[in-house]
Design an enzyme around this catalytic site. Sequence first.
Site, short mmCIF file in Angstrom:
data_model
loop_
_atom_site.label_atom_id
_atom_site.label_comp_id
_atom_site.label_asym_id
_atom_site.label_seq_id
_atom_site.Cartn_x
_atom_site.Cartn_y
_atom_site.Cartn_z
N ARG A 363 0.83 -1.21 0.00
CA ARG A 363 0.00 0.00 0.00
C ARG A 363 0.87 1.26 0.00
O ARG A 363 0.54 2.24 -0.67
CB ARG A 363 -0.92 0.00 1.21
CG ARG A 363 -0.16 -0.11 2.54
CD ARG A 363 -0.98 0.45 3.68
NE ARG A 363 -2.05 -0.42 4.09
CZ ARG A 363 -2.12 -0.98 5.29
NH1 ARG A 363 -1.15 -0.83 6.15
NH2 ARG A 363 -3.16 -1.72 5.63
N TRP A 486 -5.69 0.42 5.85
CA TRP A 486 -4.73 1.53 5.84
C TRP A 486 -4.30 1.84 7.26
O TRP A 486 -3.13 2.00 7.53
CB TRP A 486 -5.27 2.80 5.17
CG TRP A 486 -4.30 3.95 5.31
CD1 TRP A 486 -3.23 4.22 4.51
CD2 TRP A 486 -4.28 4.95 6.34
NE1 TRP A 486 -2.55 5.33 4.96
CE2 TRP A 486 -3.18 5.80 6.07
CE3 TRP A 486 -5.08 5.23 7.44
CZ2 TRP A 486 -2.86 6.89 6.88
CZ3 TRP A 486 -4.78 6.32 8.25
CH2 TRP A 486 -3.68 7.14 7.97
N ASP A 488 -3.27 0.62 10.53
CA ASP A 488 -2.84 -0.65 11.10
C ASP A 488 -3.36 -0.85 12.52
O ASP A 488 -3.22 -1.95 13.08
CB ASP A 488 -1.31 -0.74 11.09
CG ASP A 488 -0.77 -0.90 9.68
OD1 ASP A 488 -1.47 -1.50 8.85
OD2 ASP A 488 0.34 -0.43 9.41
N GLU A 632 -1.44 6.70 16.06
CA GLU A 632 -2.83 6.53 15.63
C GLU A 632 -3.85 6.91 16.70
O GLU A 632 -5.06 6.80 16.47
CB GLU A 632 -3.06 5.08 15.18
CG GLU A 632 -2.54 4.76 13.79
CD GLU A 632 -1.09 4.31 13.77
OE1 GLU A 632 -0.38 4.53 14.78
OE2 GLU A 632 -0.66 3.73 12.75
N GLY A 705 4.19 8.32 3.71
CA GLY A 705 3.24 8.64 2.65
C GLY A 705 2.87 10.10 2.62
O GLY A 705 2.33 10.59 1.62
#
Length: 797
Positions: A363, A486, A488, A632, A705
């Site tokens: 990805r 996307w 994790d 996250e 990213g």
Amino acid sequence: MQFGFFDDHNKEYVIERPNTPKSWSNYLGSTEYGAIITNNAGGYSFYQSAAQGRFMRLRFNDIPLDQPGRYLYLHDREKKDFWSASWQPVGKPLDQYKSICRHGTAYTSIESEYDNIRTETTYFVPLGQKYEIWWMKVTNKDSVKRGLRAFSFVEYANNWHIMQDSYNLQYTQYIVKMDVVDKVIDHGINVLLPDSSGDFENHDGNRHTFMGAVGAEISGFDTDRDVFLGNFHNYGDPEAVIQGECFNSLATGDNGCGSLQMDIDLEPGEIKEIAIIMGIGKAGVEGRECISKYSDLKVIEAEFQALKQHWHSQLDNMTVKTPDAEFDSMTNMWSPFNCLMTYAWSRAASLVYSGERDGLGYRDTVQDLLAVFHTIPEEAKERLELMITGQVSTGGAMPVVQPFNHTPGEMDQPAPDAYRSDDGMWLFNAIPAYIKETGDLEFFQKVLPYADTGEDTVYKHLRRAIEFNLSRSGAHGLPCGLLADWNDCLELGQEGETVFVALQLRYALHTYVEISEMLAEDSEASWAGEHLKVLDEHLQQYAWDGEWFVRAYRFDGMKFGSKENEEGQVWLNPQSWSVLSGHASDEQAASAMRAVNERLATEYGIMILDPPYKEVDHTIVKAPLFNPGAKENASIFSHTQGWAIMAETKLGHGDLAYQYLRAVMPSAYNHRAEVREIEPYVNCQFTHSKHHPREGASRLPWLTGAATWSYTAATQYILGIRPDYTGMTIDPCIPRDWDKVKVTRKFRGKQLSIEILNPNASEKGVKEVRLNGESIAGNLIPADLLQRENDILVVME
């Protein structure tokens, strides 16, 4: 607090103070021979793989972060004083020692001045080579003659495999065999076995690197680390450097190093040059060839200039001039260079990534391609084909593709519980992006194998990716999250459903319809259109929460990202992708992005969610693994910022889109680097949010990213320079106070010189487009009207 500045003319970031908050790094080399170097010459080098080909040792998570490195020490033979050509590792007092580091395009130059001796050391990997050069100029600024002795130093790994070298000491301490052949150091491992330098399947094998020098006579050496440093000494005070003479040690087992001793005598004002060459191969073969090749130091100068020209020509494929100089510094140099390095090394090689991700994450890599198609189209096409062959016949994908160990048609499928639901969806961004950039419509019909078995056209690979998610849908008709979607830290499994990937699937179906219509595949367009209609119905029924879109459903129907939740009520990704996918109505788009602005936006960027998780079911939402405001768990996750910026431009909000961009733009923090801490010239994975006591501090620079999406958002959505199948669309969405923008862009072999005028302080909307003086309808410039050189005038409404 400021530690450096952007030298836009030379495409360099110049660090004037060496005591930066963190080690600020740069990349050298290529995907064959790579290296990381910091502003104090720390870092490591590796061959093909940072995990299985790292021949220089680095101790990760140490203080400082970058030691050991590639060092040059100087010893004054008369005064018995010593220092290093970079501030560290010796670390002389900064009121006596001056240091300037210039990070450039795959090179770094470190200048120092101490006790009237000035050095300038440039580190680079010549194009196409498997070795690096440390090119040092030494100047005597004193009024008397100076007698110096220089010492090179690297600490070698005993095994190229990072885990073996770091942990299996009962084995690796006894396999290194150092030698010196014709004054070139030979670093050998398992020297009694057959040569296996390129075979990473077996970490036991005969491998060699060399270190040699030109420009001065070699008068000594050391290859035993413990002898060179001395017991109870460290890199800042090696015993050999203190006494001013190497011990001529040869390591057999234990720990090897590379140190060459050279005398440099300088009259007042005199300049002398030396160079260290270190690379892959045996001292008596490749090492000897390099010493012969570079005996004339002018060859080094020529190869250094060729390296700069190579990189600068790629970066010059697009240049901008806007009212914001910090935006220009990023867009003209550091953003695209960051993208190229992320493309090269995925998430496998940095001062943080230490080998746990060896290869190309599917990805990540497919997304990384988006920002390099215009700079390296042919190379990027090869990488895209590689990643397409990482798709298995189910339509899912291998989590990691290792270029040095990938045989399409012969790889094993992932286990059913190892698939990520988003992997194949990124192909709908990357494949059209490549074709729009190059005009290579035939690529849709190219036949490529699946990783495990069978083959298909690229077009049918896309269909298989859609089928993968359609066939793995849950109770609400939305794609199941599987191992991850996307994020994790969101493990929804085989029954939990992901709204984010549902919106990606919506984007994929819409894109597939466009492609099918263009290819006159009417039945395929109809098939995708029917699925698109059904999916839109499910999204409207189950994903809209009244003011924003929910994030996911647990297997039992519990929502995540809903007003019903106390934690994680609002997530960023469903809001931005509801706009990007085209699903949200005008009213929903406005409401969802208003929730982003009111609930998630902060001074330092947009949080991934809010409030942070503390009590949630952590078997599914793993965010509580992290402290609130980190990673996250409600941090400012940089990867997601570009999507929010793009969404705001699609809504016509140039001021807000630009505000969001500057909140996370590295160069915007150059004058307060003590807050961000990491490099102010590259993107990062995340920034601590308001829920963390270190709000504004950023972490994990370079390989992210965020590099691709921030550059894409800046160039294709704020500036609006966006390739299309039949030409170039120019659709700027800029701040009201930008009155003029100039852009140069190479496109399909043609040069575009674009001037955007904004006389009425608009945010979006094009009133007039002129191509070479002729007015054209709309804001898409047909490729067949382009000449070799083109002047384009765009006037906003």
